[in-house]
Design a protein around this motif. Structure first.
Motif, PDB file in Angstrom:
ATOM      1  N   SER A 119      28.458  76.167  10.984  1.00  0.00           N
ATOM      2  CA  SER A 119      29.621  76.985  10.637  1.00  0.00           C
ATOM      3  C   SER A 119      30.517  76.259   9.648  1.00  0.00           C
ATOM      4  O   SER A 119      31.055  76.865   8.710  1.00  0.00           O
ATOM      5  N   LEU A 120      30.679  74.948   9.840  1.00  0.00           N
ATOM      6  CA  LEU A 120      31.480  74.150   8.916  1.00  0.00           C
ATOM      7  C   LEU A 120      30.861  74.133   7.526  1.00  0.00           C
ATOM      8  O   LEU A 120      31.567  74.219   6.516  1.00  0.00           O
ATOM      9  N   ASP A 121      29.543  74.034   7.463  1.00  0.00           N
ATOM     10  CA  ASP A 121      28.844  74.062   6.178  1.00  0.00           C
ATOM     11  C   ASP A 121      29.061  75.397   5.457  1.00  0.00           C
ATOM     12  O   ASP A 121      29.297  75.437   4.244  1.00  0.00           O
ATOM     13  N   VAL A 122      28.956  76.489   6.207  1.00  0.00           N
ATOM     14  CA  VAL A 122      29.143  77.815   5.607  1.00  0.00           C
ATOM     15  C   VAL A 122      30.575  77.964   5.097  1.00  0.00           C
ATOM     16  O   VAL A 122      30.807  78.476   3.995  1.00  0.00           O
ATOM     17  N   LEU A 123      31.548  77.487   5.889  1.00  0.00           N
ATOM     18  CA  LEU A 123      32.944  77.577   5.480  1.00  0.00           C
ATOM     19  C   LEU A 123      33.202  76.735   4.228  1.00  0.00           C
ATOM     20  O   LEU A 123      33.901  77.167   3.303  1.00  0.00           O
ATOM     21  N   ALA A 124      32.626  75.535   4.196  1.00  0.00           N
ATOM     22  CA  ALA A 124      32.774  74.669   3.019  1.00  0.00           C
ATOM     23  C   ALA A 124      32.150  75.313   1.789  1.00  0.00           C
ATOM     24  O   ALA A 124      32.692  75.219   0.679  1.00  0.00           O
ATOM     25  N   PHE A 125      31.022  75.981   1.976  1.00  0.00           N
ATOM     26  CA  PHE A 125      30.365  76.663   0.856  1.00  0.00           C
ATOM     27  C   PHE A 125      31.230  77.795   0.323  1.00  0.00           C
ATOM     28  O   PHE A 125      31.373  77.972  -0.895  1.00  0.00           O
ATOM     29  N   LEU A 126      31.831  78.570   1.238  1.00  0.00           N
ATOM     30  CA  LEU A 126      32.672  79.684   0.828  1.00  0.00           C
ATOM     31  C   LEU A 126      33.841  79.210  -0.031  1.00  0.00           C
ATOM     32  O   LEU A 126      34.095  79.740  -1.115  1.00  0.00           O
ATOM     33  N   PHE A 127      34.549  78.180   0.453  1.00  0.00           N
ATOM     34  CA  PHE A 127      35.731  77.731  -0.276  1.00  0.00           C
ATOM     35  C   PHE A 127      35.366  76.843  -1.456  1.00  0.00           C
ATOM     36  O   PHE A 127      36.170  76.665  -2.364  1.00  0.00           O
ATOM     37  N   SER A 142      35.249  84.422   5.879  1.00  0.00           N
ATOM     38  CA  SER A 142      35.758  83.513   6.904  1.00  0.00           C
ATOM     39  C   SER A 142      36.026  84.256   8.208  1.00  0.00           C
ATOM     40  O   SER A 142      35.795  83.707   9.304  1.00  0.00           O
ATOM     41  N   SER A 143      36.497  85.495   8.112  1.00  0.00           N
ATOM     42  CA  SER A 143      36.762  86.294   9.318  1.00  0.00           C
ATOM     43  C   SER A 143      35.480  86.578  10.079  1.00  0.00           C
ATOM     44  O   SER A 143      35.417  86.426  11.312  1.00  0.00           O
ATOM     45  N   ILE A 144      34.460  87.001   9.340  1.00  0.00           N
ATOM     46  CA  ILE A 144      33.158  87.270   9.974  1.00  0.00           C
ATOM     47  C   ILE A 144      32.586  85.997  10.574  1.00  0.00           C
ATOM     48  O   ILE A 144      32.039  86.001  11.687  1.00  0.00           O
ATOM     49  N   GLY A 148      31.745  85.464  14.497  1.00  0.00           N
ATOM     50  CA  GLY A 148      30.350  85.131  14.814  1.00  0.00           C
ATOM     51  C   GLY A 148      30.228  83.792  15.504  1.00  0.00           C
ATOM     52  O   GLY A 148      29.446  83.634  16.453  1.00  0.00           O
ATOM     53  N   PHE A 149      31.016  82.810  15.047  1.00  0.00           N
ATOM     54  CA  PHE A 149      30.986  81.482  15.666  1.00  0.00           C
ATOM     55  C   PHE A 149      31.427  81.542  17.125  1.00  0.00           C
ATOM     56  O   PHE A 149      30.781  80.956  18.005  1.00  0.00           O
ATOM     57  N   LEU A 180      43.698  87.347  12.806  1.00  0.00           N
ATOM     58  CA  LEU A 180      43.064  87.820  11.578  1.00  0.00           C
ATOM     59  C   LEU A 180      43.837  88.984  10.974  1.00  0.00           C
ATOM     60  O   LEU A 180      43.947  89.104   9.750  1.00  0.00           O
ATOM     61  N   ALA A 181      44.389  89.843  11.830  1.00  0.00           N
ATOM     62  CA  ALA A 181      45.196  90.959  11.336  1.00  0.00           C
ATOM     63  C   ALA A 181      46.426  90.443  10.601  1.00  0.00           C
ATOM     64  O   ALA A 181      46.802  90.963   9.540  1.00  0.00           O
ATOM     65  N   LEU A 182      47.051  89.396  11.146  1.00  0.00           N
ATOM     66  CA  LEU A 182      48.226  88.812  10.494  1.00  0.00           C
ATOM     67  C   LEU A 182      47.844  88.182   9.149  1.00  0.00           C
ATOM     68  O   LEU A 182      48.565  88.332   8.151  1.00  0.00           O
ATOM     69  N   ILE A 183      46.716  87.478   9.130  1.00  0.00           N
ATOM     70  CA  ILE A 183      46.274  86.830   7.883  1.00  0.00           C
ATOM     71  C   ILE A 183      45.950  87.866   6.830  1.00  0.00           C
ATOM     72  O   ILE A 183      46.333  87.725   5.654  1.00  0.00           O
ATOM     73  N   TRP A 184      45.256  88.934   7.213  1.00  0.00           N
ATOM     74  CA  TRP A 184      44.922  89.990   6.258  1.00  0.00           C
ATOM     75  C   TRP A 184      46.185  90.678   5.740  1.00  0.00           C
ATOM     76  O   TRP A 184      46.280  91.012   4.550  1.00  0.00           O
ATOM     77  N   LEU A 185      47.156  90.901   6.617  1.00  0.00           N
ATOM     78  CA  LEU A 185      48.405  91.539   6.205  1.00  0.00           C
ATOM     79  C   LEU A 185      49.123  90.687   5.161  1.00  0.00           C
ATOM     80  O   LEU A 185      49.571  91.196   4.118  1.00  0.00           O
ATOM     81  N   VAL A 186      49.218  89.386   5.430  1.00  0.00           N
ATOM     82  CA  VAL A 186      49.892  88.480   4.499  1.00  0.00           C
ATOM     83  C   VAL A 186      49.135  88.399   3.176  1.00  0.00           C
ATOM     84  O   VAL A 186      49.740  88.364   2.100  1.00  0.00           O
ATOM     85  N   MET A 187      47.795  88.368   3.246  1.00  0.00           N
ATOM     86  CA  MET A 187      47.008  88.280   2.019  1.00  0.00           C
ATOM     87  C   MET A 187      47.205  89.520   1.149  1.00  0.00           C
ATOM     88  O   MET A 187      47.357  89.422  -0.075  1.00  0.00           O
TER      89      MET A 187
END
Length: 257
Positions: A119-127, A142-144, A148-149, A180-187
């Motif tokens: 999961s850390l590898d996937v997150l590092a790849f995304l960013f 990241s939300s998915i 999933g994690f 996640l709802a709060l993060i999406w709202l802010v984004m």
């Protein structure tokens, strides 16, 4: 004149939009915007491609900007750190699996390590690809990944007999959805307002007071009032702090073309 200004001026001289340049270089429009604002630098291979596309020599493109060589070097270094990071996590996974199997004659705790590092590898790849993907793709991925994690971790803990009752549906999922709802709202607000990222962080932490309250209700914290107060004070402090920082640091608006 910086390389960013040169790229911007030459693009406009050729009557090209950032999107058109991005399509030809196979990068995102955000990446073009970042280069033109000198927020970061393209790697050497992309600089050569830009030189060909804009019909401008490398000598003209690179001279006068003393920071460009250092910036390109940093970009190249990041490309080297990526494979090294994945190699280290891969070796760590193999070692943990081997040790666990030798000691227990089956896979137990090492599966948790495996799941966490992957999961850390996937997150590092995304960013690591943040210049190529939009914020919506990054946050969505990241939300998915988070949900999933947590779901897989719940299954692994049950399978390994570390826990006896599933925590995913009653606790982990609702808490994750709240935050996640709060993060999406802010984004969404950040993308609409196009203001300093510090203001968005300030809003996120202030909304975190509500998120902390809902989290404490979901996990049935006792006493509830004490848990709410202790989680609210750090969020309030950080919200005020980032609001003050936003008064001194601003995020330049992205170039429209």
């Amino acid at each position: 004149m910086t390389i960013g200004k040169k790229l911007q001026e030459r693009r406009k001289e050729l009557n090209l939009t950032q999107g058109e340049v991005a399509e030809q270089l196979f990068v995102s429009r955000q990446a073009i915007s970042n280069w033109e604002r000198d927020k970061n630098y393209p790697d050497l291979e992309t600089v050569i491609a830009l030189s060909d596309l804009y019909q401008i020599s490398l000598d003209i493109l690179l001279k006068e900007d003393q920071n460009v060589v250092k910036g390109i070097q940093k970009t190249m270094n990041r490309k080297l750190w990526g494979p090294l990071f994945y190699s280290v996590t891969g070796v760590s996974i193999l070692i943990c699996l081997l040790v666990d199997f030798i000691l227990s004659h089956r896979l137990t705790w090492s599966v948790i390590v495996l799941l966490s590092l992957v999961s850390l590898d996937v997150l590092a790849f995304l960013f690591g690809k943040r210049n190529n993907w939009s914020p919506v793709v990054l946050v969505g991925g990241s939300s998915i990944l988070l949900i999933g994690f947590l779901s897989l971790l719940d299954r692994v803990l049950l399978w390994s007999n570390y826990i006896r009752v599933s925590f995913f549906l009653p606790v982990a999922l609702p808490v994750s959805l709240v935050w996640l709802a709060l993060i999406w709202l802010v984004m969404i607000v950040h993308l609409r307002m196009k203001w300093s990222v510090y203001y968005s962080l300030s809003i996120l932490f202030l909304l975190g007071i509500v998120g902390g309250f809902l989290t404490n209700i979901i996990v049935e914290s006792e006493p509830l009032w004490f848990s709410v107060v202790t989680s609210a004070f750090p969020c309030l402090f950080l919200g005020i702090l980032f609001s003050f920082l936003g008064n001194y640091f601003t995020l330049p608006n992205e170039e429209g073309r």
